[in-house]
Write a protein that holds these residues in place. Structure first.
Motif, short mmCIF file in Angstrom:
data_model
loop_
_atom_site.label_atom_id
_atom_site.label_comp_id
_atom_site.label_asym_id
_atom_site.label_seq_id
_atom_site.Cartn_x
_atom_site.Cartn_y
_atom_site.Cartn_z
N UNK A 145 33.90 36.73 31.19
CA UNK A 145 32.60 36.51 31.59
C UNK A 145 32.24 35.80 32.83
N UNK A 146 32.90 34.51 32.49
CA UNK A 146 32.75 33.54 33.44
C UNK A 146 33.17 33.77 35.01
N UNK A 147 34.21 34.62 34.92
CA UNK A 147 34.75 35.24 36.20
C UNK A 147 34.04 36.10 36.82
N UNK A 148 33.17 37.02 35.86
CA UNK A 148 32.04 37.80 36.51
C UNK A 148 30.82 37.00 36.92
N UNK A 149 30.47 36.05 36.40
CA UNK A 149 29.56 35.31 36.93
C UNK A 149 29.66 34.65 38.23
N UNK A 150 30.86 34.03 38.25
CA UNK A 150 31.09 33.23 39.49
C UNK A 150 31.49 34.35 40.71
N UNK A 151 31.97 35.51 40.36
CA UNK A 151 31.74 36.63 41.67
C UNK A 151 30.58 36.97 41.73
N UNK A 152 29.63 36.95 40.90
CA UNK A 152 28.18 37.55 41.50
C UNK A 152 27.54 36.29 42.31
N UNK A 153 27.65 34.97 41.79
CA UNK A 153 27.05 33.91 42.52
C UNK A 153 27.84 33.70 44.00
N UNK A 154 29.26 33.94 43.86
CA UNK A 154 30.05 33.80 45.18
C UNK A 154 29.50 35.12 46.21
N UNK A 155 29.09 36.21 45.63
CA UNK A 155 28.48 37.25 46.52
C UNK A 155 27.37 36.89 47.05
N UNK A 156 26.39 36.38 46.32
CA UNK A 156 24.96 35.76 46.67
C UNK A 156 25.30 34.92 47.82
N UNK A 157 26.16 33.73 47.62
CA UNK A 157 26.29 32.83 48.67
C UNK A 157 26.53 33.58 49.88
N UNK A 158 27.52 34.19 50.05
CA UNK A 158 27.86 34.78 51.27
C UNK A 158 26.92 35.75 51.77
N UNK A 159 26.19 36.44 50.99
CA UNK A 159 25.14 37.38 51.29
C UNK A 159 23.99 36.67 51.98
N UNK A 160 23.49 35.69 51.47
CA UNK A 160 22.32 34.83 51.67
C UNK A 160 22.45 33.76 53.00
N UNK A 161 23.77 33.75 53.34
CA UNK A 161 24.06 32.91 54.45
C UNK A 161 23.80 33.12 55.81
#
Length: 266
Positions: A145-161
């Motif tokens: 679950x933590x892996x899933x959450x971190x993956x989503x947050x990482x994707x957001x950081x890349x997308x919103x950069x």
């Protein structure tokens, strides 16, 4: 969640999906189509979460026949929304395009509905449910679950950069946020604040609403361009089409600017 709990949860979600589909085929009402597609999206987000344990592509994908139904109902839903968009226009400003375009949309909806009804009648949901269950992982632990959450947050950081958000980026941001929203109760313990924009469920709902309006304008413009290219129009009618196109383009860019400022501020 243990394996048997995942199976129970999947069966529960699939039963809900089948009930929603039965409502759809009754009269293809816009609200029923929306509810069915929403149920599918929630199931898909759940499967993406579960698939972090078992790295099998098919574990997070919808079965082909179900995806086909989901897609064609999405087309019908978009046509229905376009119909509503055109009906809301001021008659005096868009008198030349309203009647012929609404007639075109009605024909398209009817044709797509006939095709969708055939697909749904042929659909055997039992086989697809068994296929999904077969690919479930042995369980869902806190690490996954933590892996899933971190993956989503990482994707957001890349997308919103980036300094500017493309149409594709806007759409992908919405998908990531929806995944987070639809798995909210399961990921509670492992969420960390990404920015001021997504510190709460309420904030994510607000952002996805703006992103949804942006996506609606994109789809509306796509349909408008398709019909515009297919039809011959008088110079007066072309003026009205251009006016409507400019109106929707302006609204689209307004929503894009809102999202950009939200993430820059956050």
């Amino acid at each position: 969640m243990k394996h048997h709990e995942l199976i129970t949860e999947t069966k529960k979600r699939y039963s809900k999906l089948v009930k929603k589909l039965k409502r759809v085929i009754a009269d293809f009402h816009a609200k029923d189509i929306h509810q069915f597609r929403l149920t599918i999206k929630k199931l898909r987000s759940f499967l993406r979460l579960v698939s972090t344990v078992k790295r099998i592509g098919s574990a997070r994908k919808l079965p082909k026949k179900l995806h086909s139904i989901y897609s064609i109902l999405g087309t019908i839903r978009s046509l229905q929304l376009q119909q509503q968009n055109i009906e809301k226009l001021l008659p005096l400003e868009y008198a030349l395009l309203q009647k012929p375009y609404l007639s075109f949309l009605s024909t398209e909806i009817e044709e797509q509905t006939v095709a969708a009804r055939k697909k749904i009648k042929k659909y055997t949901h039992g086989a697809d449910k068994r296929k999904i269950i077969h690919h479930l992982s042995s369980g869902l632990n806190q690490k996954s679950i933590r892996k899933f959450t971190i993956k989503k947050l990482t994707s957001l950081k890349i997308l919103t950069n980036p300094s500017a958000f493309s149409d594709e980026t806007m759409h992908t941001i919405r998908k990531v946020l929806k995944d987070m929203l639809y798995t909210w109760t399961l990921t509670t313990k492992h969420r960390v604040p990404f920015s001021g924009v997504i510190r709460s469920k309420k904030q994510i709902i607000g952002v996805t609403k703006i992103l949804g309006e942006f996506q609606n304008r994109c789809v509306a413009l796509d349909f408008l361009h398709v019909h515009y290219n297919l039809q011959q129009k008088s110079s007066e009618e072309i003026i009205q089409w251009r006016k409507l196109e400019n109106k929707w383009e302006l609204e689209k860019e307004t929503f894009r600017d809102q999202i950009y400022k939200l993430f820059r501020k956050g």
